[in-house]
Design a protein around this motif. Structure first.
Motif, PDB file in Angstrom:
ATOM      1  N   LEU A 156     -12.968  32.635  24.282  1.00 14.23           N
ATOM      2  CA  LEU A 156     -14.266  32.170  23.566  1.00 14.23           C
ATOM      3  C   LEU A 156     -15.054  31.178  24.413  1.00 14.23           C
ATOM      4  O   LEU A 156     -14.594  30.127  24.795  1.00 14.23           O
ATOM      5  N   PRO A 157     -16.623  31.621  24.784  1.00  6.91           N
ATOM      6  CA  PRO A 157     -17.312  30.512  25.419  1.00  6.91           C
ATOM      7  C   PRO A 157     -17.402  29.006  24.546  1.00  6.91           C
ATOM      8  O   PRO A 157     -17.378  29.348  23.076  1.00  6.91           O
ATOM      9  N   GLU A 158     -17.439  28.414  25.077  1.00  9.15           N
ATOM     10  CA  GLU A 158     -17.845  26.842  24.459  1.00  9.15           C
ATOM     11  C   GLU A 158     -19.131  26.992  23.689  1.00  9.15           C
ATOM     12  O   GLU A 158     -20.199  27.238  24.436  1.00  9.15           O
ATOM     13  N   ILE A 159     -19.706  26.559  22.490  1.00  8.99           N
ATOM     14  CA  ILE A 159     -20.821  26.575  21.919  1.00  8.99           C
ATOM     15  C   ILE A 159     -21.370  25.389  22.053  1.00  8.99           C
ATOM     16  O   ILE A 159     -20.625  24.350  21.564  1.00  8.99           O
ATOM     17  N   VAL A 160     -22.476  25.048  22.734  1.00 12.69           N
ATOM     18  CA  VAL A 160     -23.213  23.766  22.880  1.00 12.69           C
ATOM     19  C   VAL A 160     -23.952  23.669  21.483  1.00 12.69           C
ATOM     20  O   VAL A 160     -24.941  24.548  21.085  1.00 12.69           O
TER      21      VAL A 160
END
Length: 163
Positions: A88-92
């Motif tokens: 999963l992509p990192e959520i900023v």
């Protein structure tokens, strides 16, 4: 409008073989509306090539091959905006807005009993599986599951997220 003999022959072919060809198109696309579009495109190609198709017994094969080729071409042209991934992509997020939540979470973790805190940290911070946690803590997998569940309920309550 006057139709020629081959146009009537084509219409009869579509009337008789259309349902079976639509089922094949649905198997290719997985969606009824996409299947209708695919079959329509394939029949258009067949109509344009009708006078060049000598073996009328091979018409189904011709239409099916056209559907496969069209489907592959559409799939290749399609630009995906989302790609499947194992990670999963990192959520900023805005660190200022979440700073208070982190402090409250740490405080809520500190208030948990030792086994609950250890289970939560191992599961969600260290990303260990339930069997790994069970071996590490010397407890059964069922105890890990119930401990993590009760700890999460306590954390939700402490953070005002409901029970």
């Amino acid at each position: 409008m006057q139709t020629t003999g081959w146009e009537e022959e084509f219409r009869e072919y579509v009337r008789t073989r259309g349902p079976a060809l639509l089922r094949a198109a649905h198997q290719l696309t997985g969606h009824p509306l996409d299947a209708e579009d695919l079959l329509q495109n394939a029949l258009t190609k067949t109509y344009l090539a009708w006078d060049r198709i000598e073996d009328r017994g091979a018409l189904d094969g011709y239409v099916r091959r056209a559907m496969v080729n069209i489907n592959i071409s559409q799939w290749r042209r399609r630009k995906l905006e989302e790609y499947p991934s194992d990670e999963l992509p990192e959520i900023v997020t805005d660190p200022v807005a979440w700073g208070d939540v982190h402090e409250r979470l740490q405080q809520a973790l500190d208030e948990l009993p030792e086994r609950m805190r250890a289970a939560i940290v191992l599961r969600y911070y260290e990303d260990m599986t339930e069997p790994e946690i069970a071996r590490t803590l010397g407890i059964s997998v069922g105890t890990v599951k119930s401990t993590v569940s009760r700890a999460m309920a306590k954390l939700r309550t402490a953070l005002g997220l409901g029970g």
